[in-house]
Design a protein around this motif. Structure first.
Motif, PDB file in Angstrom:
ATOM      1  N   MET A  82      10.400  10.378  19.411  1.00 36.02           N
ATOM      2  CA  MET A  82       9.853  11.658  18.999  1.00 36.02           C
ATOM      3  C   MET A  82      10.071  12.684  20.099  1.00 36.02           C
ATOM      4  N   ASN A  83      10.881  13.681  19.819  1.00 34.75           N
ATOM      5  CA  ASN A  83      11.177  14.752  20.766  1.00 34.75           C
ATOM      6  C   ASN A  83      10.623  16.078  20.243  1.00 34.75           C
ATOM      7  N   SER A  84      10.535  17.049  21.142  1.00 34.65           N
ATOM      8  CA  SER A  84      10.050  18.385  20.775  1.00 34.65           C
ATOM      9  C   SER A  84       8.754  18.300  19.975  1.00 34.65           C
ATOM     10  N   LEU A  85       7.832  17.518  20.476  1.00 35.10           N
ATOM     11  CA  LEU A  85       6.582  17.296  19.757  1.00 35.10           C
ATOM     12  C   LEU A  85       5.775  18.584  19.628  1.00 35.10           C
ATOM     13  N   GLU A  86       5.088  18.691  18.510  1.00 33.04           N
ATOM     14  CA  GLU A  86       4.279  19.863  18.187  1.00 33.04           C
ATOM     15  C   GLU A  86       2.838  19.407  17.947  1.00 33.04           C
ATOM     16  N   PRO A  87       1.870  20.300  18.141  1.00 35.85           N
ATOM     17  CA  PRO A  87       0.468  19.914  17.873  1.00 35.85           C
ATOM     18  C   PRO A  87       0.280  19.369  16.456  1.00 35.85           C
ATOM     19  N   GLU A  88       1.089  19.840  15.518  1.00 34.46           N
ATOM     20  CA  GLU A  88       0.986  19.367  14.136  1.00 34.46           C
ATOM     21  C   GLU A  88       1.400  17.906  13.977  1.00 34.46           C
ATOM     22  N   ASP A  89       2.031  17.341  14.980  1.00 37.06           N
ATOM     23  CA  ASP A  89       2.416  15.932  14.947  1.00 37.06           C
ATOM     24  C   ASP A  89       1.262  15.008  15.351  1.00 37.06           C
ATOM     25  N   THR A  90       0.165  15.575  15.777  1.00 39.19           N
ATOM     26  CA  THR A  90      -0.996  14.773  16.177  1.00 39.19           C
ATOM     27  C   THR A  90      -1.517  13.964  14.997  1.00 39.19           C
ATOM     28  N   ALA A  91      -1.594  12.657  15.185  1.00 35.42           N
ATOM     29  CA  ALA A  91      -2.013  11.754  14.109  1.00 35.42           C
ATOM     30  C   ALA A  91      -2.047  10.329  14.636  1.00 35.42           C
ATOM     31  N   VAL A  92      -2.573   9.438  13.824  1.00 32.25           N
ATOM     32  CA  VAL A  92      -2.408   8.010  14.072  1.00 32.25           C
ATOM     33  C   VAL A  92      -1.125   7.584  13.362  1.00 32.25           C
ATOM     34  N   TYR A  93      -0.248   6.941  14.093  1.00 30.23           N
ATOM     35  CA  TYR A  93       1.040   6.516  13.554  1.00 30.23           C
ATOM     36  C   TYR A  93       0.986   5.019  13.243  1.00 30.23           C
ATOM     37  N   TYR A  94       1.418   4.672  12.031  1.00 28.31           N
ATOM     38  CA  TYR A  94       1.376   3.303  11.557  1.00 28.31           C
ATOM     39  C   TYR A  94       2.780   2.778  11.269  1.00 28.31           C
ATOM     40  N   CYS A  95       2.998   1.550  11.671  1.00 24.81           N
ATOM     41  CA  CYS A  95       4.227   0.842  11.354  1.00 24.81           C
ATOM     42  C   CYS A  95       4.037   0.127  10.018  1.00 24.81           C
ATOM     43  N   ASN A  96       5.105   0.055   9.225  1.00 21.93           N
ATOM     44  CA  ASN A  96       5.039  -0.615   7.926  1.00 21.93           C
ATOM     45  C   ASN A  96       6.377  -1.294   7.663  1.00 21.93           C
ATOM     46  N   LEU A  97       6.324  -2.478   7.073  1.00 18.74           N
ATOM     47  CA  LEU A  97       7.585  -3.130   6.725  1.00 18.74           C
ATOM     48  C   LEU A  97       7.507  -3.870   5.414  1.00 18.74           C
ATOM     49  N   ASP A  98       8.630  -3.938   4.742  1.00 20.18           N
ATOM     50  CA  ASP A  98       8.837  -4.742   3.534  1.00 20.18           C
ATOM     51  C   ASP A  98       9.656  -5.958   3.946  1.00 20.18           C
ATOM     52  N   PHE A  99       9.188  -7.159   3.594  1.00 15.66           N
ATOM     53  CA  PHE A  99       9.848  -8.353   4.102  1.00 15.66           C
ATOM     54  C   PHE A  99       9.740  -9.513   3.133  1.00 15.66           C
ATOM     55  N   ARG A 100      10.596 -10.484   3.352  1.00 17.76           N
ATOM     56  CA  ARG A 100      10.490 -11.787   2.681  1.00 17.76           C
ATOM     57  C   ARG A 100       9.961 -12.771   3.705  1.00 17.76           C
ATOM     58  N   ALA A 101       8.930 -13.523   3.315  1.00 22.22           N
ATOM     59  CA  ALA A 101       8.292 -14.427   4.271  1.00 22.22           C
ATOM     60  C   ALA A 101       9.105 -15.703   4.483  1.00 22.22           C
ATOM     61  N   TYR A 102       9.747 -16.187   3.430  1.00 22.31           N
ATOM     62  CA  TYR A 102      10.474 -17.458   3.518  1.00 22.31           C
ATOM     63  C   TYR A 102      11.782 -17.352   2.754  1.00 22.31           C
ATOM     64  N   ARG A 103      12.748 -18.178   3.108  1.00 18.92           N
ATOM     65  CA  ARG A 103      14.050 -18.198   2.444  1.00 18.92           C
ATOM     66  C   ARG A 103      13.894 -18.538   0.967  1.00 18.92           C
ATOM     67  N   TRP A 104      12.937 -19.435   0.659  1.00 20.00           N
ATOM     68  CA  TRP A 104      12.801 -19.906  -0.718  1.00 20.00           C
ATOM     69  C   TRP A 104      11.927 -18.975  -1.560  1.00 20.00           C
ATOM     70  N   LEU A 105      11.346 -17.968  -0.942  1.00 18.88           N
ATOM     71  CA  LEU A 105      10.458 -17.044  -1.655  1.00 18.88           C
ATOM     72  C   LEU A 105      11.209 -15.741  -1.915  1.00 18.88           C
ATOM     73  N   SER A 106      11.500 -15.457  -3.168  1.00 18.70           N
ATOM     74  CA  SER A 106      12.317 -14.294  -3.492  1.00 18.70           C
ATOM     75  C   SER A 106      11.526 -12.988  -3.515  1.00 18.70           C
ATOM     76  N   SER A 107      10.221 -13.066  -3.674  1.00 21.17           N
ATOM     77  CA  SER A 107       9.424 -11.837  -3.732  1.00 21.17           C
ATOM     78  C   SER A 107       9.238 -11.239  -2.344  1.00 21.17           C
ATOM     79  N   TYR A 108       8.943  -9.947  -2.328  1.00 22.08           N
ATOM     80  CA  TYR A 108       8.773  -9.221  -1.078  1.00 22.08           C
ATOM     81  C   TYR A 108       7.297  -8.908  -0.829  1.00 22.08           C
ATOM     82  N   SER A 109       6.942  -8.881   0.420  1.00 22.63           N
ATOM     83  CA  SER A 109       5.589  -8.529   0.834  1.00 22.63           C
ATOM     84  C   SER A 109       5.642  -7.270   1.674  1.00 22.63           C
ATOM     85  N   ASN A 110       4.456  -6.725   1.947  1.00 24.80           N
ATOM     86  CA  ASN A 110       4.356  -5.508   2.737  1.00 24.80           C
ATOM     87  C   ASN A 110       3.265  -5.688   3.784  1.00 24.80           C
ATOM     88  N   ALA A 111       3.495  -5.154   4.956  1.00 22.34           N
ATOM     89  CA  ALA A 111       2.521  -5.295   6.040  1.00 22.34           C
ATOM     90  C   ALA A 111       2.365  -3.982   6.793  1.00 22.34           C
TER      91      ALA A 111
END
Length: 122
Positions: A82-111
């Motif tokens: 994050m460059n040239s930060l502005e006061p409007e960028d003030t917030a709590v930032y959260y990481c999120n990912l979509d993933f497959r937990a296991y090779r044999w599990l075709s569905s996706y999860s979110n964390a």
């Protein structure tokens, strides 16, 4: 179980820079999309940037040209420069990912991560 460890938040003056990191660990076979969201006080959580497994990126209009998202697939880690930060960028930032937990599990999860505070002073 998947754990997301975020780091890099803090207090910075307007115009300054910060680099956020988020490392994922646990039962992960593959990760498709990795994203950063943010939530300012009194506002809804919003998407800041995302990156797919092949490197395709997407940014919120307000951060285009200032923020850069990247990932290290070997370490299951996503970054947000994050460059040239502005006061409007003030917030709590959260990481999120979509993933497959296991090779044999075709569905996706979110964390979600627990968030890291970014404060930009004017």
């Amino acid at each position: 179980q998947v754990q997301l460890g975020e780091s890099g938040g803090g207090l910075v003056q307007a115009g300054g820079s910060l680099r956020l990191s988020c490392a994922a660990s646990g039962n992960i076979f593959s990760i498709t999309r990795m994203s950063w969201f943010r939530q300012a006080p009194g506002k809804q959580r919003e998407l800041v940037a995302s990156i797919t497994e092949n490197g395709t990126t997407n940014y919120q209009d307000s951060v285009k040209g200032r923020f850069t998202i990247s990932r290290d697939n070997g370490k299951n880690t996503v970054f947000l420069q994050m460059n040239s930060l502005e006061p409007e960028d003030t917030a709590v930032y959260y990481c999120n990912l979509d993933f497959r937990a296991y090779r044999w599990l075709s569905s996706y999860s979110n964390a979600w991560g627990k968030g890291t505070q970014v404060t930009v002073s004017s």
